[in-house]
Design an enzyme around this catalytic site. Structure first.
Site, PDB file in Angstrom:
ATOM      1  CE  LYS A  13      -2.179  -0.789   3.887  1.00  0.00           C
ATOM      2  NZ  LYS A  13      -1.652  -2.084   4.324  1.00  0.00           N
ATOM      3  NE  ARG A  88      -4.219  -1.344  10.107  1.00  0.00           N
ATOM      4  CZ  ARG A  88      -3.214  -0.648   9.612  1.00  0.00           C
ATOM      5  NH1 ARG A  88      -3.352   0.606   9.311  1.00  0.00           N
ATOM      6  NH2 ARG A  88      -2.050  -1.231   9.402  1.00  0.00           N
ATOM      7  NE  ARG A 122       7.837  -3.036   6.191  1.00  0.00           N
ATOM      8  CZ  ARG A 122       6.538  -2.732   6.128  1.00  0.00           C
ATOM      9  NH1 ARG A 122       6.034  -2.179   5.050  1.00  0.00           N
ATOM     10  NH2 ARG A 122       5.744  -3.009   7.145  1.00  0.00           N
ATOM     11  NE  ARG A 155       6.907  -0.858  10.431  1.00  0.00           N
ATOM     12  CZ  ARG A 155       5.873  -0.666   9.609  1.00  0.00           C
ATOM     13  NH1 ARG A 155       6.037   0.008   8.496  1.00  0.00           N
ATOM     14  NH2 ARG A 155       4.690  -1.148   9.882  1.00  0.00           N
ATOM     15  NE  ARG A 166       1.921  -4.815  11.015  1.00  0.00           N
ATOM     16  CZ  ARG A 166       2.954  -4.564  10.216  1.00  0.00           C
ATOM     17  NH1 ARG A 166       4.119  -5.181  10.426  1.00  0.00           N
ATOM     18  NH2 ARG A 166       2.844  -3.722   9.234  1.00  0.00           N
TER      19      ARG A 166
HETATM   20  P1  AMP Z   1       0.916   0.408   8.980  1.00  0.00           P
HETATM   21  O1  AMP Z   1       2.189   1.145   8.682  1.00  0.00           O
HETATM   22  O2  AMP Z   1      -0.275   0.921   8.189  1.00  0.00           O
HETATM   23  O3  AMP Z   1       1.068  -1.087   8.901  1.00  0.00           O
HETATM   24  O4  AMP Z   1       0.540   0.751  10.498  1.00  0.00           O
HETATM   25  C1  AMP Z   1       1.414   0.403  11.541  1.00  0.00           C
HETATM   26  C2  AMP Z   1       0.651   0.309  12.841  1.00  0.00           C
HETATM   27  O5  AMP Z   1       0.025   1.579  13.152  1.00  0.00           O
HETATM   28  C3  AMP Z   1      -0.506  -0.682  12.845  1.00  0.00           C
HETATM   29  O6  AMP Z   1      -0.062  -2.007  13.108  1.00  0.00           O
HETATM   30  C4  AMP Z   1      -1.388  -0.113  13.959  1.00  0.00           C
HETATM   31  O7  AMP Z   1      -0.828  -0.411  15.230  1.00  0.00           O
HETATM   32  C5  AMP Z   1      -1.254   1.386  13.757  1.00  0.00           C
HETATM   33  N1  AMP Z   1      -2.288   1.905  12.828  1.00  0.00           N
HETATM   34  C6  AMP Z   1      -2.082   2.503  11.611  1.00  0.00           C
HETATM   35  N2  AMP Z   1      -3.233   2.863  11.041  1.00  0.00           N
HETATM   36  C7  AMP Z   1      -4.223   2.495  11.910  1.00  0.00           C
HETATM   37  C8  AMP Z   1      -5.648   2.574  11.884  1.00  0.00           C
HETATM   38  N3  AMP Z   1      -6.304   3.095  10.835  1.00  0.00           N
HETATM   39  N4  AMP Z   1      -6.322   2.103  12.960  1.00  0.00           N
HETATM   40  C9  AMP Z   1      -5.693   1.565  14.015  1.00  0.00           C
HETATM   41  N5  AMP Z   1      -4.349   1.439  14.098  1.00  0.00           N
HETATM   42  C10 AMP Z   1      -3.609   1.892  13.060  1.00  0.00           C
END
Ligand code: AMP
Length: 211
Positions: A13, A88, A122, A155, A166
């Site tokens: 994404k 989400r 990554r 990360r 996740r």
């Molecule tokens: P990502 O980089 O999109 O994978 O986001 C990393 C982490 O940020 C996720 O595993 C969640 O802990 C948090 N996060 C990001 N976006 C959201 C969202 N829309 N709702 C809840 N948690 C989020």
């Protein structure tokens, strides 16, 4: 144009949103990116969400929705945006409708084995946040950022236990959101398994057709 990108962690994404935003002049808004920056700076928001983000859990709907509401109020989003990682949950999707209408929800579909291979490889720069991959996007010098010479790290939420959490969390939440946008005839499904350059082309073709 206003897009929402849907897809499991590792679907590409962020990379796709970066490519498309560069080509189309729309702003790439990553809620995960904003949260990680807040954690790195140890702001009040960062301290509040740190533990949940590091174990791969979901930050509460209200916190993330307020963050998006604030971000899309900036002037730079007039020409459009790509929301990457939001919504989400269906609650977040409903809140987004009240904040700003979107044109398309792009669901990026990738098999689990491809996702795990991508995520475990990554690496991110601990200083500037640039992203690399041990197989697909290697830095010139192993473990060192090309841009700022910072140290490359895994990360916290790309460690195997967090990855599995996740993916499980994603599966539980994704179906109703896909359904939500499908009902509103805003859903575009995209095969995210091929190399990113092919996915970008596919996106451009599909998007041109659906305009
Ligand atoms: P990502 O980089 O999109 O994978 O986001 C990393 C982490 O940020 C996720 O595993 C969640 O802990 C948090 N996060 C990001 N976006 C959201 C969202 N829309 N709702 C809840 N948690 C989020």
């Amino acid at each position: 144009m206003r897009f929402v990108f849907l897809g499991p962690p590792g679907a590409g994404k962020g990379t796709l949103a970066g490519e498309i935003s560069g080509r189309c002049g729309v702003v790439h808004i990553s809620t995960g990116g904003i949260l990680r920056a807040a954690i790195q700076k140890q702001t009040a928001l960062g301290k509040k969400v740190q533990k949940v983000v590091e174990v791969g859990g979901l930050v509460d709907d209200q916190t993330v929705t307020e963050l998006v509401r604030e971000r899309v109020s900036h002037e730079d989003v007039v020409s459009g945006f790509i929301l990457d990682g939001f919504p989400r949950t269906v609650t977040q999707a409903r809140c987004l409708e009240d904040i700003v209408p979107i044109d398309y929800a792009v669901s990026i579909v990738v098999p689990d084995d491809v996702l795990v291979a991508r995520l475990t490889g990554r690496r991110v720069c601990s200083a500037c946040g640039s992203s690399y991959h041990v197989l697909f996007a290697q830095p010139k010098r192993e473990g060192v950022c090309d841009r700022c010479r910072g140290v490359l790290v895994v990360r916290e939420d790309d460690k195997m236990s967090a990855i599995l959490q996740r993916l499980t969390a994603y599966r539980a939440q994704a179906e109703p959101i896909v359904h939500f946008y499908s009902e509103r005839e805003k859903l575009v499904s995209l095969n995210g398994a091929p190399p990113i350059s092919d996915v970008v082309l596919e996106f451009q073709e599909r998007f041109a057709q659906s305009r």
